[in-house]
Design a protein around this motif. Structure first.
Motif, short mmCIF file in Angstrom:
data_model
loop_
_atom_site.label_atom_id
_atom_site.label_comp_id
_atom_site.label_asym_id
_atom_site.label_seq_id
_atom_site.Cartn_x
_atom_site.Cartn_y
_atom_site.Cartn_z
N LYS A 78 0.85 -1.19 0.00
CA LYS A 78 0.00 0.00 0.00
C LYS A 78 0.89 1.25 0.00
CE LYS A 78 -3.68 -2.39 2.52
NZ LYS A 78 -4.47 -2.46 3.78
N PRO A 79 0.40 2.38 -0.50
CA PRO A 79 1.25 3.59 -0.66
C PRO A 79 2.01 3.99 0.60
CG PRO A 79 -0.81 3.89 -1.81
CD PRO A 79 -0.94 2.59 -1.09
N GLY A 80 1.31 4.13 1.73
CA GLY A 80 1.97 4.54 2.96
C GLY A 80 2.99 3.53 3.42
N GLN A 81 2.65 2.26 3.32
CA GLN A 81 3.55 1.17 3.69
C GLN A 81 4.76 1.15 2.75
OE1 GLN A 81 1.87 -2.73 2.99
NE2 GLN A 81 2.71 -3.53 4.90
N TRP A 82 4.49 1.36 1.48
CA TRP A 82 5.54 1.38 0.46
C TRP A 82 6.57 2.46 0.79
CZ3 TRP A 82 3.91 1.08 -5.41
CH2 TRP A 82 5.03 0.78 -6.20
N PHE A 83 6.12 3.64 1.10
CA PHE A 83 6.99 4.77 1.41
C PHE A 83 7.90 4.45 2.60
CE2 PHE A 83 7.90 8.68 3.74
CZ PHE A 83 8.38 9.52 2.74
N THR A 84 7.31 3.96 3.68
CA THR A 84 8.07 3.68 4.91
C THR A 84 9.09 2.56 4.72
OG1 THR A 84 6.15 4.35 6.21
CG2 THR A 84 7.87 3.12 7.35
N LEU A 85 8.64 1.47 4.08
CA LEU A 85 9.52 0.31 3.90
C LEU A 85 10.68 0.62 2.96
CD1 LEU A 85 6.79 -2.49 3.61
CD2 LEU A 85 8.35 -2.09 5.54
N SER A 86 10.43 1.43 1.94
CA SER A 86 11.49 1.80 1.00
C SER A 86 12.52 2.70 1.68
CB SER A 86 10.90 2.48 -0.23
OG SER A 86 10.14 1.57 -1.00
N LEU A 87 12.05 3.65 2.49
CA LEU A 87 12.97 4.52 3.24
C LEU A 87 13.86 3.69 4.17
CD1 LEU A 87 11.10 7.78 4.33
CD2 LEU A 87 13.02 7.56 2.75
N GLN A 88 13.27 2.65 4.75
CA GLN A 88 14.02 1.78 5.64
C GLN A 88 15.19 1.14 4.92
OE1 GLN A 88 12.14 -0.83 8.98
NE2 GLN A 88 12.00 -2.00 7.10
N HIS A 89 14.96 0.66 3.70
CA HIS A 89 16.04 0.08 2.89
C HIS A 89 17.06 1.14 2.48
CE1 HIS A 89 15.35 -4.20 2.17
NE2 HIS A 89 14.06 -3.94 2.28
N LEU A 90 16.59 2.33 2.18
CA LEU A 90 17.49 3.42 1.81
C LEU A 90 18.47 3.71 2.95
CD1 LEU A 90 18.20 5.82 -0.17
CD2 LEU A 90 16.67 7.19 1.26
N PHE A 91 17.97 3.83 4.17
CA PHE A 91 18.83 4.15 5.30
C PHE A 91 19.77 3.00 5.64
CE2 PHE A 91 15.33 7.25 6.58
CZ PHE A 91 16.05 8.35 6.14
N SER A 92 19.35 1.77 5.38
CA SER A 92 20.21 0.63 5.71
C SER A 92 21.45 0.59 4.83
CB SER A 92 19.43 -0.68 5.59
OG SER A 92 19.14 -0.97 4.25
N MET A 93 21.35 1.09 3.60
CA MET A 93 22.51 1.07 2.70
C MET A 93 23.24 2.40 2.67
SD MET A 93 22.20 3.01 -0.26
CE MET A 93 20.88 4.16 -0.71
N PHE A 94 22.61 3.45 3.20
CA PHE A 94 23.09 4.82 3.01
C PHE A 94 24.53 5.02 3.52
CE2 PHE A 94 23.34 9.39 3.60
CZ PHE A 94 22.60 9.88 2.53
N GLY A 95 24.79 4.60 4.76
CA GLY A 95 26.10 4.87 5.35
C GLY A 95 27.23 4.24 4.58
N ALA A 96 27.10 2.96 4.23
CA ALA A 96 28.16 2.26 3.51
C ALA A 96 28.31 2.79 2.09
CB ALA A 96 27.87 0.76 3.49
N THR A 97 27.19 3.09 1.45
CA THR A 97 27.25 3.55 0.05
C THR A 97 27.95 4.89 -0.10
OG1 THR A 97 25.34 2.27 -0.71
CG2 THR A 97 25.82 4.29 -1.90
N ILE A 98 27.74 5.81 0.84
CA ILE A 98 28.41 7.12 0.74
C ILE A 98 29.83 7.06 1.29
CG2 ILE A 98 26.24 8.38 0.86
CD1 ILE A 98 27.06 9.14 3.78
N LEU A 99 30.15 6.06 2.11
CA LEU A 99 31.49 5.96 2.68
C LEU A 99 32.52 5.65 1.60
CD1 LEU A 99 33.44 5.90 5.07
CD2 LEU A 99 32.76 3.52 5.48
N VAL A 100 32.17 4.76 0.67
CA VAL A 100 33.12 4.35 -0.37
C VAL A 100 33.57 5.52 -1.23
CG1 VAL A 100 33.44 2.92 -2.42
CG2 VAL A 100 32.33 1.96 -0.39
N PRO A 101 32.65 6.30 -1.84
CA PRO A 101 33.12 7.45 -2.63
C PRO A 101 33.84 8.49 -1.79
CG PRO A 101 30.74 7.55 -2.33
CD PRO A 101 31.18 6.18 -1.88
#
Length: 433
Positions: A13-36
């Motif tokens: 559902k839209p609201g669920q989609w937004f929250t769950l996708s942000l959760q995945h974004l934050f889980s990869m965010f730190g490592a992904t920006i650390l490399v560059p």
């Protein structure tokens, strides 16, 4: 296996989609920006390329594999060398070649099966090379942690690194649920706050930045002229071959989490091709090489939400974040000792994962053959050995260690079939799932 809350093909559902996708974004965010950050590339382009690469991966795997692709730590040393010696153009050519290797391997696997790569890269070779990848970078991590912007020792800066390290460790060990899979991001946040308190952060660039800002894309024939050299091949190809084992390992773990056999359907060749395509896309716009992320697999296991639509949503968010100037400026204000503190743990974990592979594979170091192979790989890789060949070709460090390790495994007597339980335990995965 517990019943999934959302299965692979389910649309949230839209609201669920937004929250769950942000959760995945934050889980990869730190490592992904650390490399560059460590290499010298743009964090914004790392985010954009990770989003585009993930979407390409989902398309190539027919929407069957819920994997997120972020920046690969394995390529930090070779891409950094290329960036420092030949600029962003050389780094992008190296990244492109790494993706091309994946594409070639995917084609070969589609024609001949995947057993040959298991035998080429047994744990006795891959384990020590992974250890080298982590330990060879340890000097950079400690230097970033201890030194100020002038490159001189500073206890103040070191304290920032230690606070960051302590916070990351605490989140890694004691955090529950979703926080347990974003210890890197949480550690960076705590370290950044402490750095603000002690006064080593200049927040002015964030205030001056626009909300929308076009990143400086690094595009071949536009930003730079293509310059091919065998040095680049010698630096990245051995690492690409070794990281294939990481990819296979992730696919097996993902198969176990989701309860599907991804080695057979959509096929290992498709997931490898998706990974290679993501890396090539990254090379064409200025991002670092890509790999499937264990952090996001961890989120899948915890939440039991396997929907590829959620992963795609995270990819779209990453692309959008790359165009938000204030976010890019905020990333660039993160002090070096904060990243140094996180790197101490991260690079150590990489090295330890190589050791874990050896332990899990029950490698017998009473066998002189195993002892010789691992010893040579570790010393050549960590010591930074260099072989200089005609036409100014140089093979060095972990690349040289990987090549020598593969050759020793093929040449020395007593070679057994690679322990396929490390890579190909499909039946066991089914039973466990």
């Amino acid at each position: 296996m517990n019943k999934p809350i959302l299965n692979v093909e389910d649309i949230p559902k839209p609201g669920q989609w937004f929250t769950l996708s942000l959760q995945h974004l934050f889980s990869m965010f730190g490592a992904t920006i650390l490399v560059p950050y460590l290499i010298g590339l743009s964090p914004a382009l790392a985010l954009i390329s990770s989003g585009l690469g993930t979407l390409a991966f989902l398309l190539i795997t027919k929407g069957k594999v819920p994997a997120y692709l972020g920046s690969s730590f394995a390529y930090i040393a070779p891409i950094k060398i290329l960036y420092e010696t030949g600029g962003a153009g050389a780094a992008m050519v190296g990244t492109f070649i790494a993706g091309l290797v994946y594409g070639i391997v995917a084609i070969v696997i589609s024609k001949s099966g995947h057993r040959w790569i298991m035998n080429l890269l047994p744990p006795i070779v891959v384990g020590p090379v992974i250890m080298v990848i982590g330990l060879a970078l340890s000097g950079n991590a400690v230097g970033n942690a201890m030194n100020n912007s002038a490159g001189k020792y500073s206890m103040l800066h070191f304290s920032v690194a230690l606070v960051t390290l302590a916070a990351t460790i605490i989140f890694s060990i004691f955090a529950k649920k979703i926080l347990s899979v974003i210890p890197i991001l949480a550690g960076i946040v705590i370290g950044y706050i402490y750095a603000l308190i002690v006064g080593i952060v200049d927040f002015k660039p964030v205030l001056d930045a626009n909300w929308f800002e076009m990143p400086e894309f690094v595009i071949p024939f536009v930003t730079y002229k293509l310059k091919f050299s065998w040095d680049i091949v010698a630096l990245v190809v051995p690492i690409a071959i070794v990281t294939l084992s990481e990819h296979i390992g992730h696919q097996l773990v993902l198969s176990k989490v989701v309860g599907r056999d991804y080695i057979k359907n959509p096929g290992l060749h498709r997931s490898i091709l998706g990974d290679g395509t993501a890396t090539i896309i990254s090379a064409l716009i200025g991002g670092p090489p890509k790999t499937t992320y264990g952090e996001n697999i961890g989120v899948l296991a915890i939440t039991r939400v396997y929907s590829v639509y959620v992963i795609a949503g995270a990819a779209v968010f990453a692309i959008i974040f790359g165009f938000i100037g204030k976010i890019t400026a905020l990333i660039q204000t993160i002090p070096t000792p904060v990243m140094g503190g996180v790197s101490i743990l991260l690079f150590g974990i990489i090295a330890s994962s190589g050791l874990r592979m050896l332990v899990d594979s029950k490698i017998d170091f009473g066998d002189k053959r195993n002892l010789v192979i691992s010893s040579v790989i570790l010393v050549l890789g960590i010591g930074g050995a260099i072989v200089k060949l005609p036409y100014n070709i140089q093979i060095q460090g972990m690349a040289l260690a990987a090549i020598i390790g593969v050759l020793l495994n093929l040449i020395l007597p007593g070679r057994q079939e690679a322990d396929e339980n490390m890579f190909e335990s499909n039946e066991e995965n089914k039973k466990t799932a």
